[in-house]
Design a protein around this motif. Structure first.
Motif, PDB file in Angstrom:
ATOM      1  N   PHE A 115      81.612   7.024 -52.160  1.00 39.21           N
ATOM      2  CA  PHE A 115      80.481   7.679 -51.508  1.00 39.21           C
ATOM      3  C   PHE A 115      80.562   7.500 -49.987  1.00 39.21           C
ATOM      4  O   PHE A 115      80.372   8.466 -49.224  1.00 39.21           O
ATOM      5  N   SER A 116      80.885   6.296 -49.522  1.00 43.82           N
ATOM      6  CA  SER A 116      81.011   6.030 -48.085  1.00 43.82           C
ATOM      7  C   SER A 116      82.160   6.824 -47.477  1.00 43.82           C
ATOM      8  O   SER A 116      82.053   7.347 -46.358  1.00 43.82           O
ATOM      9  N   ARG A 117      83.238   6.925 -48.212  1.00 39.50           N
ATOM     10  CA  ARG A 117      84.393   7.678 -47.712  1.00 39.50           C
ATOM     11  C   ARG A 117      84.029   9.150 -47.516  1.00 39.50           C
ATOM     12  O   ARG A 117      84.379   9.776 -46.510  1.00 39.50           O
ATOM     13  N   LYS A 118      83.263   9.703 -48.451  1.00 41.81           N
ATOM     14  CA  LYS A 118      82.936  11.127 -48.394  1.00 41.81           C
ATOM     15  C   LYS A 118      81.816  11.441 -47.402  1.00 41.81           C
ATOM     16  O   LYS A 118      81.748  12.557 -46.882  1.00 41.81           O
ATOM     17  N   THR A 119      80.935  10.485 -47.149  1.00 42.23           N
ATOM     18  CA  THR A 119      79.825  10.727 -46.220  1.00 42.23           C
ATOM     19  C   THR A 119      80.121  10.220 -44.808  1.00 42.23           C
ATOM     20  O   THR A 119      79.474  10.643 -43.847  1.00 42.23           O
ATOM     21  N   ILE A 178      76.694  15.368 -52.545  1.00 43.66           N
ATOM     22  CA  ILE A 178      77.967  14.638 -52.700  1.00 43.66           C
ATOM     23  C   ILE A 178      77.837  13.621 -53.827  1.00 43.66           C
ATOM     24  O   ILE A 178      78.704  13.516 -54.705  1.00 43.66           O
ATOM     25  N   ALA A 179      76.753  12.839 -53.802  1.00 42.51           N
ATOM     26  CA  ALA A 179      76.542  11.838 -54.845  1.00 42.51           C
ATOM     27  C   ALA A 179      76.393  12.492 -56.217  1.00 42.51           C
ATOM     28  O   ALA A 179      76.952  12.009 -57.210  1.00 42.51           O
ATOM     29  N   ARG A 180      75.650  13.606 -56.272  1.00 39.68           N
ATOM     30  CA  ARG A 180      75.458  14.298 -57.547  1.00 39.68           C
ATOM     31  C   ARG A 180      76.783  14.760 -58.127  1.00 39.68           C
ATOM     32  O   ARG A 180      77.039  14.628 -59.347  1.00 39.68           O
ATOM     33  N   ASP A 181      77.649  15.295 -57.274  1.00 38.70           N
ATOM     34  CA  ASP A 181      78.957  15.765 -57.731  1.00 38.70           C
ATOM     35  C   ASP A 181      79.824  14.609 -58.224  1.00 38.70           C
ATOM     36  O   ASP A 181      80.641  14.770 -59.131  1.00 38.70           O
ATOM     37  N   MET A 182      79.650  13.432 -57.616  1.00 42.02           N
ATOM     38  CA  MET A 182      80.431  12.255 -58.008  1.00 42.02           C
ATOM     39  C   MET A 182      79.956  11.652 -59.328  1.00 42.02           C
ATOM     40  O   MET A 182      80.761  11.163 -60.121  1.00 42.02           O
ATOM     41  N   LEU A 183      78.647  11.651 -59.547  1.00 45.74           N
ATOM     42  CA  LEU A 183      78.059  10.890 -60.647  1.00 45.74           C
ATOM     43  C   LEU A 183      77.978  11.740 -61.912  1.00 45.74           C
ATOM     44  O   LEU A 183      76.986  12.426 -62.176  1.00 45.74           O
ATOM     45  N   VAL A 192      69.746  12.154 -58.750  1.00 47.01           N
ATOM     46  CA  VAL A 192      70.001  11.665 -57.397  1.00 47.01           C
ATOM     47  C   VAL A 192      68.803  12.131 -56.574  1.00 47.01           C
ATOM     48  O   VAL A 192      68.420  13.303 -56.649  1.00 47.01           O
ATOM     49  N   ILE A 193      68.193  11.216 -55.818  1.00 46.43           N
ATOM     50  CA  ILE A 193      66.934  11.555 -55.138  1.00 46.43           C
ATOM     51  C   ILE A 193      67.032  11.282 -53.640  1.00 46.43           C
ATOM     52  O   ILE A 193      67.381  10.172 -53.229  1.00 46.43           O
TER      53      ILE A 193
END
Length: 386
Positions: A115-119, A178-183, A192-193
């Protein structure tokens, strides 16, 4: 022109289910806890037979001996879980064999690293936390470092808090996507909120720009079946978010129970054919999770006071249904959801007389009932109560 108005009183459970011990919820009874407040009063629903539902023999009023004026039942959650997503999905026809994943010890390092890498931003917190407490405790560090506040709860949620002046709303929404696509898969959390906030320490304040990114329902629902047959499917409150828009033809978000009731009455006064599906979230969000018994009681009293207005706006072929999605007992030590039965009440001119239908096997009977009213056979397990 047939219409159904289905209102979910979010978290208004009516007593522990037989498997409550597996969820550490022995003794939970959300409605009973609220009823013990001096601010509790629900004479309008009581008059229809709401407190004649099975298991409500704790209620002291004499109306328990009368025949109900509406159709009432006690609903059993067949799914594994006790959260908003699982509960609403089952109402609409999906029985979930396993609960959505939760993270009592925070999210795995590999997820946060990715997540950190993508954001391009670091992460703070990574624990179950109260939404108001987390910005109080991590808000200043967030402003100094630019790192995102990531936290969870007892629910299956990945929440991202960020100050609106540091992280513009659209950027926060992009991070959530991004998180939604990952999880997905093993880590497919229910929601994801985005949790934006403003202000200065220590008086940080969450804003109304919350946005939920839900996992897609894995199977066909009553919403899909209705919309595919050309009926309107209107979501009020967080319904559109819970179903990730699947099967919804129109929606409006709301900021409070009061606004949810107002929007519902507005739709009652419009022309459409199909379902208006409403979530009133204040019981859960503002009172259940904060163990505020009096606040919970006041919110239920307010709904009961507005209930005659809802009934008055029903047209000749309208049905009005009231139910819930889980419990959240405000009187227990826990601030989490609770594994409870939920109520069901159905009224309207097409219901000629009241009836107590006992205890049902699944929330999905509600979805089957809605479809049956529109002469559509349900493509899921559930029996119509018509």
């Amino acid at each position: 022109m047939k219409r159904v108005f289905l209102i979910v009183l979010d978290s208004v459970g009516i007593g522990e289910m037989p498997d409550a011990a597996e969820y550490k919820d022995e003794g939970s009874n959300t409605l009973k806890a609220a009823s013990e407040s001096p601010y509790f009063s629900m004479p309008n629903l009581e008059d229809l037979g709401f407190f004649q539902i099975e298991g409500m023999d704790w209620y002291p009023k004499k109306t328990l001996n009368k025949n109900p004026k509406a159709v009432v039942a006690r609903m059993t959650e067949a799914s594994k879980g006790k959260d908003t997503t699982i509960g609403h999905w089952e109402i609409a026809g999906i029985q979930s064999q396993k609960p959505l994943p939760t993270y009592p010890n925070g999210f795995p390092k590999e997820i946060l690293d990715e997540f950190s890498r993508k954001t391009g931003r670091g992460v703070l917190c990574n624990k179950p936390y109260s939404g108001t407490d987390v910005i109080r405790d991590y808000g200043e560090e967030h402003l100094k470092t630019g790192d995102l506040i990531v936290y969870t709860s007892a629910d299956s949620v990945f929440q991202i808090a960020a100050h609106e002046e540091l992280v513009p709303i659209e950027e926060l929404y992009r991070y959530c996507q991004i998180a939604r696509d990952m999880l997905s898969g093993e880590h497919g959390v229910g929601r994801v909120i985005a949790r934006p906030f403003v202000g200065e320490a220590p008086a940080f304040k969450r804003t109304a720009n919350r946005h939920d990114y839900s996992i897609n329902p894995p199977k066909v629902t009553m919403l899909d079946q209705l919309s595919s047959q050309g009926f309107d499917v209107i979501g009020v409150g967080k319904i559109n978010d819970i179903f990730a828009g699947k099967g919804i033809t129109e929606y409006v978000r709301t900021a409070s129970n009061e606004e949810g009731i107002e929007r519902t009455i507005e739709y009652m006064q419009k022309e459409f054919e199909g379902l208006c599906f409403i979530n009133l979230v204040d019981y859960d969000m503002l009172y259940g999770h904060r163990n505020d018994v009096d606040g919970y009681a006041k919110a239920l009293t307010y709904f009961d006071q507005r209930f005659p207005e809802l009934r008055k706006n029903l047209k000749e072929d309208d049905l009005l249904m009231i139910t819930a999605d889980h419990g959240c007992d405000p009187s227990t030590e826990s601030t989490d959801h609770s594994r409870e039965y939920t109520p069901f009440l159905m009224t309207g001119i097409p219901i000629p007389e009241g009836k107590n239908l006992g205890t049902r096997d699944t929330f999905a009977d509600i979805g089957a009932t809605v479809l049956d009213y529109f002469k559509i056979p349900a493509e899921f397990l559930g029996k119509s109560m018509l």
